[in-house]
Design an enzyme around this catalytic site. Structure first.
Site, short mmCIF file in Angstrom:
data_model
loop_
_atom_site.label_atom_id
_atom_site.label_comp_id
_atom_site.label_asym_id
_atom_site.label_seq_id
_atom_site.Cartn_x
_atom_site.Cartn_y
_atom_site.Cartn_z
N ASP A 95 10.01 -27.68 2.47
CA ASP A 95 10.01 -28.36 1.23
C ASP A 95 10.80 -27.35 0.31
OD1 ASP A 95 9.54 -29.96 -0.89
OD2 ASP A 95 7.21 -29.30 -1.25
N HIS A 96 10.85 -27.49 -1.10
CA HIS A 96 11.55 -26.84 -2.09
C HIS A 96 12.12 -25.55 -1.83
CE1 HIS A 96 11.19 -29.92 -5.32
NE2 HIS A 96 10.08 -30.07 -4.75
N GLU A 169 5.79 -25.78 -9.07
CA GLU A 169 5.31 -25.85 -7.43
C GLU A 169 5.81 -24.61 -7.04
OE1 GLU A 169 5.00 -28.93 -4.24
OE2 GLU A 169 6.77 -28.74 -4.65
N HIS A 212 5.71 -32.60 -11.02
CA HIS A 212 4.75 -31.77 -9.91
C HIS A 212 3.30 -31.67 -10.59
CE1 HIS A 212 8.49 -30.25 -7.46
NE2 HIS A 212 7.75 -31.21 -7.14
N HIS A 249 9.67 -37.27 -5.41
CA HIS A 249 8.72 -36.14 -5.64
C HIS A 249 7.94 -36.26 -6.87
CE1 HIS A 249 10.86 -32.81 -3.45
NE2 HIS A 249 11.75 -33.86 -3.15
N ASN A 271 6.76 -37.21 -1.28
CA ASN A 271 5.79 -35.92 -1.15
C ASN A 271 4.60 -36.24 -1.96
OD1 ASN A 271 8.41 -35.21 -0.26
ND2 ASN A 271 8.54 -33.24 -1.49
#
Length: 340
Positions: A95-96, A169, A212, A249, A271
């Site tokens: 992920d990110h 996040e 997020h 997201h 996600n």
């Protein structure tokens, strides 16, 4: 073949877009949350995506080690063993990853996969995300071009983000402003820089008000129509319907109709982290409250080993998280669509 080969992963993404559904992409931070994810996908009869963030990879390596590559490799190897017991196909994703962590996370993992592919093996992960939302678009796409060349050689799908996901996040903070909405100009620039699959396959995390973390509905206005606008603009120029494989997201708190609208515009991956974290933790809290005098040695007593054994509350946590993943698969319409 519980862990998808590159060819099967491509088939998964194609099936999702053609079939009008999306895969839950579940962030995991431990062997137990991984097992919960596998169980949830199996119970939903849905293939799916398991992913690890930079912070999750750090944590997986050990809290005093904090090595993102070691944690990621350990997760991927463990997943290959335990996933063999489940009748669904799983893709592994990172992920990110912001710019300052590329050299300590995605790039070395890509090198490992290139070595594996050169030996005739499958890549370690099936996809990696480059999060360039914190840098100017030109720089974002320049780095994406470099990574796409490498991911294509490693038989890996790249995920790129244009626009900004609000909230925080793993230390990546996105302000809540107009950049939460990707423009058609951004999407056209992306297609020009990266192509539409001929230079390597990628997914696009385009933003349409996503945030997020935890928020109440109405805090930020989701506009799924933004996704239609960018698909239409790029599709008109290149003569291709829904040219992008889109990623959703920051979906916690989203209305079901918003999720379904986003899927209709080409979202193939969503996600899920905040909701599954809560689902995992809630039964543990309940266990501790109900058994406080057993999990603690109160007033010099000895406690109750049966209730402070991590398995006693870990089973409940796994069950709850798996149930939340079943719900996610139902919401994203992937339930009952497994390949195997």
């Amino acid at each position: 073949m519980p862990i998808a080969t590159p060819e099967v992963y491509a088939e998964m993404l194609d099936r999702a877009k053609a079939g009008g559904f999306a895969y839950p992409a579940i962030n995991v931070t431990s062997s137990q949350t991984l097992n919960a994810a596998l169980r949830g996908f199996a119970e939903a009869e849905s293939d799916g995506i398991v992913q690890v963030s930079t912070g999750g990879a750090d944590f997986l390596s050990g809290t005093t080690v904090k090595n993102m590559v070691s944690g990621s490799v350990a997760l991927a190897e463990y997943a290959r063993v335990v996933a063999a017991n489940y009748p669904v196909t799983i893709a592994l994703h990172t992920d990110h990853c912001p710019k300052d962590k590329l050299d300590g996370f995605v790039r070395p993992l890509l090198d490992i996969s290139l070595e594996r592919v050169a030996r005739g093996e499958d890549p370690l992960f099936q996809s990696h995300m480059w999060d360039g939302s914190a840098v100017p678009l030109d720089e974002n796409l320049e780095i994406a071009r470099e990574l796409l060349e490498k991911t294509a050689r490693a038989k890996i799908v790249l995920e790129v983000e244009i626009g900004v996901v609000g909230g925080e996040e793993d230390g990546v903070v996105g302000e809540i402003n107009e950049k939460l909405y990707t423009t058609s100009e951004d999407a056209l620039a992306t297609a020009e820089a990266l192509g539409l699959g001929e230079r390597g396959r990628y997914m696009l995390a385009a933003t349409f008000g996503n945030v997020h973390g935890v928020y109440k509905p109405g805090h930020v206005k989701l506009r799924p129509s933004v996704l239609k606008e960018i698909q239409d603009a790029v599709g008109a120029k290149y003569g291709k319907e829904k040219p992008f494989d889109l990623v959703f997201h920051g979906g916690s708190g989203s209305l079901l109709e918003e999720i379904h609208e986003a899927i209709a515009y080409g979202v193939v991956k969503m996600n899920i982290d905040t909701d599954t974290q809560y689902a995992f933790t809630r039964p543990i809290v309940d266990h501790m409250f109900r058994n406080y005098d057993g999990v603690l040695k109160v007033d010099g007593d000895v406690g109750n080993k049966k209730v402070y054994d991590p398995r006693s509350y870990g089973k409940a946590a796994e069950t709850s998280m798996a149930a939340r993943i079943v719900e996610a698969a139902q919401h994203l319409k992937s339930a009952g669509t497994k390949i195997s």
